[in-house]
Design a protein around this motif. Sequence first.
Motif, PDB file in Angstrom:
ATOM      1  N   SER A  71       0.904  -1.306   0.205  1.00 18.28           N
ATOM      2  CA  SER A  71       0.048   0.112   0.135  1.00 18.28           C
ATOM      3  C   SER A  71       0.834   1.186  -0.105  1.00 18.28           C
ATOM      4  CB  SER A  71      -0.875  -0.068   1.298  1.00 18.28           C
ATOM      5  OG  SER A  71      -0.156   0.254   2.448  1.00 18.28           O
ATOM      6  N   LEU A  72       0.211   2.284  -0.474  1.00 21.04           N
ATOM      7  CA  LEU A  72       1.012   3.696  -0.359  1.00 21.04           C
ATOM      8  C   LEU A  72       1.268   4.122   0.625  1.00 21.04           C
ATOM      9  CD1 LEU A  72       0.198   6.473  -3.063  1.00 21.04           C
ATOM     10  CD2 LEU A  72       0.106   6.768  -0.654  1.00 21.04           C
ATOM     11  N   ASN A  73       0.375   3.892   1.509  1.00 25.10           N
ATOM     12  CA  ASN A  73       0.681   4.602   2.995  1.00 25.10           C
ATOM     13  C   ASN A  73       1.732   4.122   3.856  1.00 25.10           C
ATOM     14  OD1 ASN A  73      -1.781   6.118   2.258  1.00 25.10           O
ATOM     15  ND2 ASN A  73      -2.514   5.888   4.299  1.00 25.10           N
ATOM     16  N   GLN A  74       2.066   2.623   3.603  1.00 27.15           N
ATOM     17  CA  GLN A  74       3.133   1.839   4.126  1.00 27.15           C
ATOM     18  C   GLN A  74       4.312   2.331   3.715  1.00 27.15           C
ATOM     19  OE1 GLN A  74       1.635  -2.132   3.025  1.00 27.15           O
ATOM     20  NE2 GLN A  74       1.798  -2.404   5.156  1.00 27.15           N
ATOM     21  N   VAL A 124       3.331  -0.182  -6.618  1.00 26.34           N
ATOM     22  CA  VAL A 124       2.120  -0.288  -5.869  1.00 26.34           C
ATOM     23  C   VAL A 124       0.996   0.184  -6.557  1.00 26.34           C
ATOM     24  CG1 VAL A 124       0.874   0.763  -3.878  1.00 26.34           C
ATOM     25  CG2 VAL A 124       3.244   0.181  -3.650  1.00 26.34           C
ATOM     26  N   LEU A 125       1.164   1.131  -7.469  1.00 24.72           N
ATOM     27  CA  LEU A 125      -0.018   1.364  -8.460  1.00 24.72           C
ATOM     28  C   LEU A 125      -0.150   0.292  -9.136  1.00 24.72           C
ATOM     29  CD1 LEU A 125      -2.026   3.466  -9.454  1.00 24.72           C
ATOM     30  CD2 LEU A 125      -0.109   4.474 -10.905  1.00 24.72           C
ATOM     31  N   LYS A 126       0.826  -0.144  -9.889  1.00 22.66           N
ATOM     32  CA  LYS A 126       0.601  -1.406 -10.769  1.00 22.66           C
ATOM     33  C   LYS A 126      -0.075  -2.657  -9.979  1.00 22.66           C
ATOM     34  CE  LYS A 126       2.367   0.834 -14.310  1.00 22.66           C
ATOM     35  NZ  LYS A 126       1.534   1.443 -15.132  1.00 22.66           N
ATOM     36  N   ILE A 127       0.458  -2.714  -8.894  1.00 25.24           N
ATOM     37  CA  ILE A 127      -0.100  -3.914  -8.203  1.00 25.24           C
ATOM     38  C   ILE A 127      -1.576  -3.769  -7.853  1.00 25.24           C
ATOM     39  CG2 ILE A 127      -0.049  -5.192  -5.951  1.00 25.24           C
ATOM     40  CD1 ILE A 127       3.006  -4.968  -6.148  1.00 25.24           C
ATOM     41  N   GLY A 128      -2.058  -2.345  -7.500  1.00 23.83           N
ATOM     42  CA  GLY A 128      -3.351  -2.025  -7.155  1.00 23.83           C
ATOM     43  C   GLY A 128      -4.044  -2.271  -8.367  1.00 23.83           C
ATOM     44  N   GLU A 129      -3.683  -1.928  -9.715  1.00 24.91           N
ATOM     45  CA  GLU A 129      -4.595  -1.857 -10.847  1.00 24.91           C
ATOM     46  C   GLU A 129      -4.725  -3.311 -11.153  1.00 24.91           C
ATOM     47  OE1 GLU A 129      -2.247   0.328 -13.514  1.00 24.91           O
ATOM     48  OE2 GLU A 129      -3.178   2.341 -12.749  1.00 24.91           O
ATOM     49  N   LEU A 130      -3.578  -4.101 -10.939  1.00 24.65           N
ATOM     50  CA  LEU A 130      -3.573  -5.765 -11.337  1.00 24.65           C
ATOM     51  C   LEU A 130      -4.569  -6.467 -10.415  1.00 24.65           C
ATOM     52  CD1 LEU A 130      -2.790  -8.120 -12.780  1.00 24.65           C
ATOM     53  CD2 LEU A 130      -0.759  -8.391 -11.183  1.00 24.65           C
ATOM     54  N   MET A 131      -4.605  -6.091  -8.945  1.00 31.65           N
ATOM     55  CA  MET A 131      -5.570  -6.698  -8.039  1.00 31.65           C
ATOM     56  C   MET A 131      -7.095  -6.061  -8.634  1.00 31.65           C
ATOM     57  SD  MET A 131      -3.688  -8.560  -6.294  1.00 31.65           S
ATOM     58  CE  MET A 131      -4.967  -9.153  -5.001  1.00 31.65           C
ATOM     59  N   GLU A 132      -7.119  -5.042  -9.023  1.00 33.60           N
ATOM     60  CA  GLU A 132      -8.566  -4.573  -9.440  1.00 33.60           C
ATOM     61  C   GLU A 132      -9.003  -5.280 -10.360  1.00 33.60           C
ATOM     62  OE1 GLU A 132     -10.725  -0.303 -10.521  1.00 33.60           O
ATOM     63  OE2 GLU A 132      -8.833  -0.400  -9.807  1.00 33.60           O
ATOM     64  N   HIS A 133      -8.111  -5.526 -11.709  1.00 33.22           N
ATOM     65  CA  HIS A 133      -8.312  -6.365 -12.607  1.00 33.22           C
ATOM     66  C   HIS A 133      -8.792  -7.682 -12.475  1.00 33.22           C
ATOM     67  CE1 HIS A 133      -8.552  -7.277 -16.770  1.00 33.22           C
ATOM     68  NE2 HIS A 133      -7.620  -8.217 -16.579  1.00 33.22           N
ATOM     69  N   LEU A 134      -8.031  -8.210 -11.660  1.00 31.34           N
ATOM     70  CA  LEU A 134      -8.520  -9.592 -11.007  1.00 31.34           C
ATOM     71  C   LEU A 134      -9.851  -9.734 -10.533  1.00 31.34           C
ATOM     72  CD1 LEU A 134      -4.838 -10.829 -10.031  1.00 31.34           C
ATOM     73  CD2 LEU A 134      -5.918 -11.343 -12.007  1.00 31.34           C
ATOM     74  N   GLU A 135      -9.918  -8.830  -9.627  1.00 27.35           N
ATOM     75  CA  GLU A 135     -11.314  -8.762  -9.034  1.00 27.35           C
ATOM     76  C   GLU A 135     -12.462  -8.667 -10.117  1.00 27.35           C
ATOM     77  OE1 GLU A 135     -12.299  -9.370  -5.911  1.00 27.35           O
ATOM     78  OE2 GLU A 135     -10.233  -9.654  -5.154  1.00 27.35           O
ATOM     79  N   ASN A 136     -12.046  -7.661 -11.057  1.00 25.02           N
ATOM     80  CA  ASN A 136     -13.249  -7.766 -12.076  1.00 25.02           C
ATOM     81  C   ASN A 136     -13.482  -9.131 -12.977  1.00 25.02           C
ATOM     82  OD1 ASN A 136     -13.710  -5.152 -11.419  1.00 25.02           O
ATOM     83  ND2 ASN A 136     -12.281  -4.335 -12.892  1.00 25.02           N
TER      84      ASN A 136
END
Length: 476
Positions: free
Chosen positions: A126-129, A241-253
């Motif tokens: 995560s970005l905050n971490q 982190v941004l790319k990982i977030g986008e990938l996780m969002e895509h996988l959820e979709n």
Amino acid sequence: MLFLGDYIFSAIVVSPFLLLIPLSLVYQFMSNKIYDIEFLIGRLKYYSFLAIIPTSIIITILGLLKHQEGEFYTIKITVFTYLIMLGVFYLKEIIDFRFRLKRFSEKFNYQDSIFKFTQMIRTFTSLNQVLLELKQAILDVLTVSQAHVLKVKNDGTISLLEGETEDYPWIPYEKEVSKVIAEIGKIIEVDRGFLIKIGERGGTSYVMLCLSMLNTPRLTRDEISWLETLAFYTSVSLENVLKIGELMEHLENVKKEGPNPAWLNKLMFAIEEKQRSDLARDLHDSVLQDMISLKHQSEMFLADFEKDKVCTSQIQQRLINMNEQMSNVIQTTRETCQELRPQLLYDLGLVKALSKLVAQHQESSSIRIRLNTERFSKVLDLDTQLNLYRIVQELLNNAVKHSKAHEILIMLVCIKEKVVLHYEDDGVGFDQDKLYQNKTGMGLSGIRERVRALDGNLEIKTAEGKGFRVIIEMEL
């Protein structure tokens, strides 16, 4: 003799063992498994040079304080002091490495703090971490008492990162904040500290505001270099982190779309249709044509038989010819099935399947094929075996159709942790510049894609009139 004044072992006993020194160094350098020789020699040179200065100072002081007569006294004390200083420097490096993640004080410890920071952020998702870890690193190393992460949007709006409690610490420095967002790592010093841009995500820039209780001196060259390095690492980490977030969002979709998303179904249907098309073409060009020919011969034979135009010997000869053609049809059908699914590969493994494949090509062509798999003993997964089998199959088909070769050599060997497939023929070859053009008809693009799927390296050497060579290397 130098330290004790007497020999421990005679020269005759010691001299043969001196050969172990160069032999062991050569072995270590060649294998590079026990030690990194170049690194050790480099460190030894560095510490040897550093040890000269303190040794010279100590020997000079001892000489001025007390002079002792004796054979080799100065030489002995110099060598002894030099070796001690060399050991002290080397021991310091070991201690620094052992305790780089758990030092009692991190102040001004720039190099180790970068190591610690990179080791920590590689596990963050995560970005905050990431930003909070950077904040802690700056507080640990520099003489600042406060560090705040500011989010600056394109319209100039400034806010604090989630979790920050202090209200509006940036207000005295709004003008400097607008200037620092120009580039990653840009630093602007203010009256009680400094501002540095540490990353960017979408339309938001992230700026670190660092302050101290009192006015702080200007940043040194080392501090500026350290801060710029941290900003660079943070920026790269934020991108990841941004790319990982986008990938996780895509996988959820994808998961919400059902067992198989639309794009995957479309791809699978396209592959299935391609396989159907290839199978239909193979059957049409081989088995179907032979069956039509047999049917035509049977019709002519029946017409002649009804008109009593054939004798017993002619009947026998025609039946023999038809039987031979049917045998060829059966053989062609078997070969087609073998190409679609090499059953021997599934039952007995890659080596047996390749031996059978080579034997089939030798029976159907005049090319002499040599297969060497004696040094191949690795156990590979089924997909890897199938890809290697298909590569050899395609190379042999190319040789029969295009190469006009008289002899082919195929070697499948294991060298250390690599699998190496070597193919070579003495055929006509072709222009290397036209390697992957479709008009060559060689199917090399498919081979290249299979090698890429195996995460291997492909090397092709050929020229017109100089044969064709393929070397494939794959890490285990």
